[in-house]
Design an enzyme around this catalytic site. Structure first.
Site, mmCIF file in Angstrom:
data_model
loop_
_atom_site.group_PDB
_atom_site.id
_atom_site.type_symbol
_atom_site.label_atom_id
_atom_site.label_comp_id
_atom_site.label_asym_id
_atom_site.label_seq_id
_atom_site.Cartn_x
_atom_site.Cartn_y
_atom_site.Cartn_z
ATOM 1 N N GLY A 154 7.142 -1.673 -2.506
ATOM 2 C CA GLY A 154 6.465 -0.384 -2.412
ATOM 3 C C GLY A 154 6.907 0.583 -3.488
ATOM 4 O O GLY A 154 6.370 0.606 -4.583
ATOM 5 N N ARG A 155 7.931 1.395 -3.171
ATOM 6 C CA ARG A 155 8.360 2.427 -4.117
ATOM 7 C C ARG A 155 8.755 1.876 -5.481
ATOM 8 O O ARG A 155 8.577 2.543 -6.498
ATOM 9 C CB ARG A 155 9.511 3.231 -3.519
ATOM 10 C CG ARG A 155 9.066 4.267 -2.496
ATOM 11 C CD ARG A 155 10.251 4.906 -1.805
ATOM 12 N NE ARG A 155 10.932 3.978 -0.929
ATOM 13 C CZ ARG A 155 12.128 4.191 -0.406
ATOM 14 N NH1 ARG A 155 12.791 5.293 -0.685
ATOM 15 N NH2 ARG A 155 12.675 3.303 0.417
ATOM 16 N N TYR A 199 -0.504 4.071 13.426
ATOM 17 C CA TYR A 199 -1.887 4.514 13.312
ATOM 18 C C TYR A 199 -2.745 3.913 14.432
ATOM 19 O O TYR A 199 -2.219 3.314 15.366
ATOM 20 C CB TYR A 199 -2.413 4.214 11.909
ATOM 21 C CG TYR A 199 -1.646 4.979 10.853
ATOM 22 C CD1 TYR A 199 -1.536 6.369 10.924
ATOM 23 C CD2 TYR A 199 -0.994 4.332 9.799
ATOM 24 C CE1 TYR A 199 -0.814 7.090 9.985
ATOM 25 C CE2 TYR A 199 -0.272 5.044 8.855
ATOM 26 C CZ TYR A 199 -0.184 6.424 8.952
ATOM 27 O OH TYR A 199 0.539 7.145 8.035
ATOM 28 N N PRO A 239 0.831 -1.211 0.000
ATOM 29 C CA PRO A 239 0.000 0.000 0.000
ATOM 30 C C PRO A 239 0.861 1.255 0.000
ATOM 31 O O PRO A 239 1.860 1.320 0.703
ATOM 32 C CB PRO A 239 -0.795 -0.120 1.306
ATOM 33 C CG PRO A 239 0.045 -1.008 2.175
ATOM 34 C CD PRO A 239 0.717 -1.975 1.253
ATOM 35 N N LEU A 240 0.483 2.202 -0.819
ATOM 36 C CA LEU A 240 1.245 3.446 -0.940
ATOM 37 C C LEU A 240 0.266 4.614 -0.976
ATOM 38 O O LEU A 240 -0.612 4.669 -1.833
ATOM 39 C CB LEU A 240 2.065 3.454 -2.231
ATOM 40 C CG LEU A 240 3.222 2.454 -2.317
ATOM 41 C CD1 LEU A 240 3.605 2.227 -3.773
ATOM 42 C CD2 LEU A 240 4.415 2.971 -1.537
ATOM 43 N N THR A 241 0.406 5.540 -0.045
ATOM 44 C CA THR A 241 -0.455 6.709 -0.046
ATOM 45 C C THR A 241 -0.067 7.601 -1.211
ATOM 46 O O THR A 241 1.032 8.162 -1.234
ATOM 47 C CB THR A 241 -0.320 7.469 1.286
ATOM 48 O OG1 THR A 241 -0.655 6.587 2.343
ATOM 49 C CG2 THR A 241 -1.254 8.662 1.318
#
Length: 357
Positions: free
Chosen positions: A316-317, A177, A23-25
């Site tokens: 991710g990235r 979170y 997951p990547l915002t």
């Protein structure tokens, strides 16, 4: 001996390979957290990845205080997600929705209300708002009735995710979170049934898991942790003991998959770590599928799956600059690497989003 490129089943989710998109915002939704049309192409381009875990997606307006992040609490949001999931499925991919409550890590400029958490503490650092960075605000301590309301928000969001066409959901319990805040030693200062003992500190996590599993089934449910902190000021002191207790509970619930983001001293994004990794110990206890994450190279990813340290590896990235990451991993083609990738995570528009070759 399994391969990174072999098919895998995460409960009822049948993926064509063991590469996972972390997951990547990406901050391409509207101010009302409604997904936009450019998100269709973004996810579609990455559909060859065995399973896509969506960017963190808010379960309520109070839950998501990141400017331009998407939500899954309203009918309008559900309808906007439908063409995204449809596009991924049309390309043969699988996609799950990550359910997100940021807790104290929000700002009222975005949510319209005071941050909430298990205790009245402040998030370290700066908050991301529509007008740039802002100083953190003191969180409101959730009452028992308010906790019940948040748990119901998870139920509604989980059902909305299925209605939007997602193959399943992942509960976000990592990165400092809300769920992580309840588990943390310095963030949970409560003296009621949600604080004090380990049993009490894990109560909120367990109630959220129960609510989601009851809604979508364990075969469509996953969860994400960052077990070797700290993360945004959240620190779990006896992390190995705590997370192995969690693993036992998740076995009882027959959860389909767990993702572990394990920082190391060489980590180059966000926080590094002061605690050892526990992935191997977790794998010995947890009987579902284990996904490991944090800057794996091609060689490390292949080795981890072949040696049984993980069932799959999430990137991710690398998935930002390499929509064709699976093909590159298979054929040992170097990744496109950009030093300025991080700036594209949180900006708006197509640049650095759907402009990669």
């Amino acid at each position: 001996m399994p391969s990174l490129f072999d098919p895998i089943e995460y409960g009822s989710i049948k993926a064509s390979n063991r590469v996972v998109m972390a997951p990547l915002t990406r901050a391409r939704a509207t101010r009302d957290a409604v997904p936009t049309d450019i998100m269709i192409k973004y996810y579609e381009e990455r559909a060859s990845i065995g399973m896509i875990i969506s960017e963190a997606t808010g379960i309520s307006r109070t839950a998501v205080g990141w400017a331009y992040a998407p939500g899954i609490w309203s009918k309008e949001q559900v309808e906007a997600w439908k063409p995204i999931t449809k596009a991924v499925h049309a390309k043969g991919g699988k996609i799950v929705c990550q359910l997100w409550h940021m807790g104290r890590a929000v700002h009222s400029q975005v949510t319209g209300s005071q941050p909430v958490s298990c205790s009245p503490t402040k998030n370290p650092g700066h908050m991301h708002t529509f007008d740039g960075k802002a100083e953190p605000e003191l969180a409101h301590e959730l009452t028992i009735d308010e906790i019940k309301g948040v748990i119901n928000d998870y139920k509604v969001a989980a059902q909305n995710a299925l209605d939007a066409g997602f193959d399943g959901v992942q509960i976000h319990a990592a990165n400092g979170y809300l769920i992580h805040q309840f588990i943390g030693d310095d963030t949970n200062l409560r003296t009621d049934k949600y604080g004090g003992s380990l049993e009490n500190k894990l109560r909120f996590l367990k109630e959220v898991v129960d609510a989601v599993v009851d809604t979508v089934g364990p075969e469509r449910t996953g969860i994400r942790f960052s077990p070797n902190g700290p993360s945004q000021g959240v620190f779990v002191k006896d992390n190995e003991h705590v997370y192995l207790e969690i693993a036992k509970f998740l076995n009882e619930k027959n959860i389909a998959f767990v993702g572990l983001r394990e920082s190391s001293a060489k980590s180059t994004f966000w926080d590094t770590t002061t605690q050892p990794k526990i992935g191997k110990q977790f794998a010995k206890v947890f009987k579902g599928k284990l996904i490991l994450n944090q800057e794996y190279t091609r060689e490390e990813a292949i080795k981890a799956v072949e040696e049984g340290d993980a069932d799959a590896i999430s990137f991710g990235r690398a998935t930002i600059t390499n929509p064709d990451i699976v093909d590159k991993l298979k054929n040992n083609i170097p990744f496109v690497v950009r030093d300025d990738t991080v700036k594209y995570l949180y900006s708006q528009g197509v640049e650095g989003y759907t402009t990669w070759p």
